[in-house]
Design a protein around this motif. Structure first.
Motif, PDB file in Angstrom:
ATOM      1  N   SER A 198      -8.318  63.083  -5.798  1.00 60.99           N
ATOM      2  CA  SER A 198      -8.523  61.642  -5.905  1.00 60.99           C
ATOM      3  C   SER A 198      -9.515  61.350  -7.017  1.00 60.99           C
ATOM      4  CB  SER A 198      -9.058  61.067  -4.584  1.00 60.99           C
ATOM      5  OG  SER A 198      -8.127  61.264  -3.537  1.00 60.99           O
ATOM      6  N   LEU A 199      -9.164  60.396  -7.852  1.00 60.08           N
ATOM      7  CA  LEU A 199     -10.044  59.978  -8.934  1.00 60.08           C
ATOM      8  C   LEU A 199     -11.242  59.226  -8.368  1.00 60.08           C
ATOM      9  CD1 LEU A 199     -10.240  59.907 -12.069  1.00 60.08           C
ATOM     10  CD2 LEU A 199      -9.107  57.675 -11.953  1.00 60.08           C
ATOM     11  N   LEU A 200     -12.444  59.613  -8.789  1.00 62.07           N
ATOM     12  CA  LEU A 200     -13.659  58.949  -8.341  1.00 62.07           C
ATOM     13  C   LEU A 200     -13.960  57.751  -9.236  1.00 62.07           C
ATOM     14  CD1 LEU A 200     -15.837  62.089  -7.529  1.00 62.07           C
ATOM     15  CD2 LEU A 200     -14.461  60.707  -5.968  1.00 62.07           C
ATOM     16  N   ASP A 201     -15.165  57.180  -9.116  1.00 65.21           N
ATOM     17  CA  ASP A 201     -15.552  56.018  -9.911  1.00 65.21           C
ATOM     18  C   ASP A 201     -15.421  56.347 -11.398  1.00 65.21           C
ATOM     19  OD1 ASP A 201     -16.612  53.789 -11.074  1.00 65.21           O
ATOM     20  OD2 ASP A 201     -18.461  53.786  -9.910  1.00 65.21           O
ATOM     21  N   LYS A 227     -11.797  52.309 -11.170  1.00 64.68           N
ATOM     22  CA  LYS A 227     -11.396  52.836  -9.873  1.00 64.68           C
ATOM     23  C   LYS A 227     -12.597  53.436  -9.168  1.00 64.68           C
ATOM     24  CE  LYS A 227      -8.190  56.028  -7.602  1.00 64.68           C
ATOM     25  NZ  LYS A 227      -7.209  57.122  -7.775  1.00 64.68           N
ATOM     26  N   VAL A 228     -12.819  52.999  -7.926  1.00 64.33           N
ATOM     27  CA  VAL A 228     -13.862  53.548  -7.064  1.00 64.33           C
ATOM     28  C   VAL A 228     -13.172  54.036  -5.796  1.00 64.33           C
ATOM     29  CG1 VAL A 228     -16.010  53.136  -5.853  1.00 64.33           C
ATOM     30  CG2 VAL A 228     -15.551  51.945  -8.000  1.00 64.33           C
ATOM     31  N   GLY A 229     -13.128  55.346  -5.597  1.00 61.94           N
ATOM     32  CA  GLY A 229     -12.312  55.876  -4.515  1.00 61.94           C
ATOM     33  C   GLY A 229     -10.860  55.550  -4.794  1.00 61.94           C
ATOM     34  N   ARG A 230     -10.211  54.832  -3.881  1.00 63.48           N
ATOM     35  CA  ARG A 230      -8.827  54.391  -4.114  1.00 63.48           C
ATOM     36  C   ARG A 230      -8.734  52.946  -4.565  1.00 63.48           C
ATOM     37  NH1 ARG A 230      -5.042  54.800   0.610  1.00 63.48           N
ATOM     38  NH2 ARG A 230      -3.558  54.179  -1.019  1.00 63.48           N
ATOM     39  N   LEU A 231      -9.848  52.218  -4.522  1.00 63.24           N
ATOM     40  CA  LEU A 231      -9.837  50.805  -4.885  1.00 63.24           C
ATOM     41  C   LEU A 231      -9.885  50.641  -6.404  1.00 63.24           C
ATOM     42  CD1 LEU A 231      -9.939  47.842  -3.918  1.00 63.24           C
ATOM     43  CD2 LEU A 231     -12.439  48.023  -4.002  1.00 63.24           C
ATOM     44  N   VAL A 232      -8.912  49.898  -6.937  1.00 69.07           N
ATOM     45  CA  VAL A 232      -8.815  49.666  -8.374  1.00 69.07           C
ATOM     46  C   VAL A 232      -8.972  48.177  -8.648  1.00 69.07           C
ATOM     47  CG1 VAL A 232      -7.400  49.956 -10.439  1.00 69.07           C
ATOM     48  CG2 VAL A 232      -7.241  51.619  -8.579  1.00 69.07           C
ATOM     49  N   GLU A 233      -9.734  47.850  -9.686  1.00 66.08           N
ATOM     50  CA  GLU A 233      -9.888  46.471 -10.133  1.00 66.08           C
ATOM     51  C   GLU A 233      -9.493  46.395 -11.601  1.00 66.08           C
ATOM     52  OE1 GLU A 233     -13.178  42.817 -10.340  1.00 66.08           O
ATOM     53  OE2 GLU A 233     -13.810  44.868  -9.855  1.00 66.08           O
TER      54      GLU A 233
END
Length: 304
Positions: A198-201, A227-233
């Motif tokens: 999983s891609l981190l921050d 991307k922070v954890g799984r949350l993408v903005e």
């Protein structure tokens, strides 16, 4: 009731006068060898790799002669809980490839005539055809040679359980225990979680424009994603060319940030319009607009 089996306790001291304690190579692999390696998610396995601090480049080529620089690392060539070997190449090792136009893998291989029991081990550098699966090589692939150019490919392992590796494709093929971290050559950081990388921050990363779209030269908010954890903005401004058509790709989000299903977003600025992001990572515009302009986009989603 079954009798309890005997475990292994590998000592860190050795009494030369008493010639003991006695232990086998198998004992070492299953205790000290495993303890020194970064876990691969199995009880007695470890990640194959070279030690952080190894020369870079590790492999060089002159004509058809490949030279692997002195270094040390870890080998876990046999599955099934056989444990890990530490290895060292104290001198440069050379191997000759067949031509300057072929594709080859250069590997540090382990030969153990006693099937891993510590009698007759030999570590050396060997070439393989480029199409050979890594799983069929009894050791660690440290470099590739393609058309006379050598490239390092071995994972670089540090003792803080971080693996440094060139590409996401190589990382996805690497098995590791949950909690192990990885750093790609572009600086992006990953962590093994739930059996996947999983891609981190990432911090804010520019998206890649496409189809004639661009960033406004004078704008202080170019379109970027984080991307922070799984949350993408995703947020920022993108400029669209005149005469663009609906469903053309505007831009592509960085690898590892795409959603599992379509995400809708509304663009505002000089013109308004609807956009959507597909699981292939491409942002597309829904409506066609004849003139040039720009749009501010903002959306959040969970990465696949």
């Amino acid at each position: 009731m079954a009798s309890p089996s005997t475990g292994i306790a590998f000592p860190l001291t050795y009494d030369a006068a008493q010639a003991g304690p006695n232990y086998s190579a198998s004992d070492f692999r299953l205790t000290a060898g495993v303890a020194l390696a970064v876990p691969d998610g199995s009880a007695f396995g470890g990640i194959q790799g070279v030690r952080l601090g190894s020369p870079s480049p590790l492999a060089t080529i002159d004509g058809t002669m490949v030279t692997v620089a002195p270094h040390m690392g870890w080998l876990c060539p046999w599955p099934g809980g056989s444990g890990c070997y530490t290895y060292a190449l104290p001198e440069p090792q050379q191997v000759t490839v067949d031509s300057t136009t072929g594709s080859y893998k250069i590997a540090v291989v382990l030969e153990d005539k006693a099937a891993g029991h510590g009698n007759g081990e030999k570590v050396y550098v060997k070439k393989y055809p480029g199409y050979t699966p890594d799983s069929q090589i009894p050791g660690l692939v440290v470099a590739r040679v393609d058309d006379g150019v050598a490239s390092d490919v071995a994972p670089v392992v540090s003792q803080d359980a971080t693996v440094r590796i060139a590409t996401l494709e190589q990382l996805q093929s690497l098995k590791a225990a949950d909690g192990v971290g990885a750093v790609l050559s572009d600086g992006s950081r990953y962590e093994r979680s739930g059996g996947r990388w999983s891609l981190l921050d990432t911090g804010w990363v520019r998206v890649t424009p496409g189809g004639g779209w661009s960033f406004p030269a004078s704008d202080d908010q170019p379109l970027a994603a984080r991307k922070v954890g799984r949350l993408v903005e995703l947020r920022g401004v993108i400029m669209y060319p005149g005469g663009w058509q609906a469903t053309w790709g505007c831009c592509t989000v960085p690898a590892g940030m795409a959603p599992s299903s379509r995400v809708w977003m509304r663009g505002y600025r000089r013109n308004t319009g609807n956009f959507f992001l597909d699981p292939d990572g491409v942002v597309r515009a829904l409506e066609a607009v004849g003139g040039t302009g720009d749009a501010f986009l903002h959306a959040t989603w969970l990465a696949a």
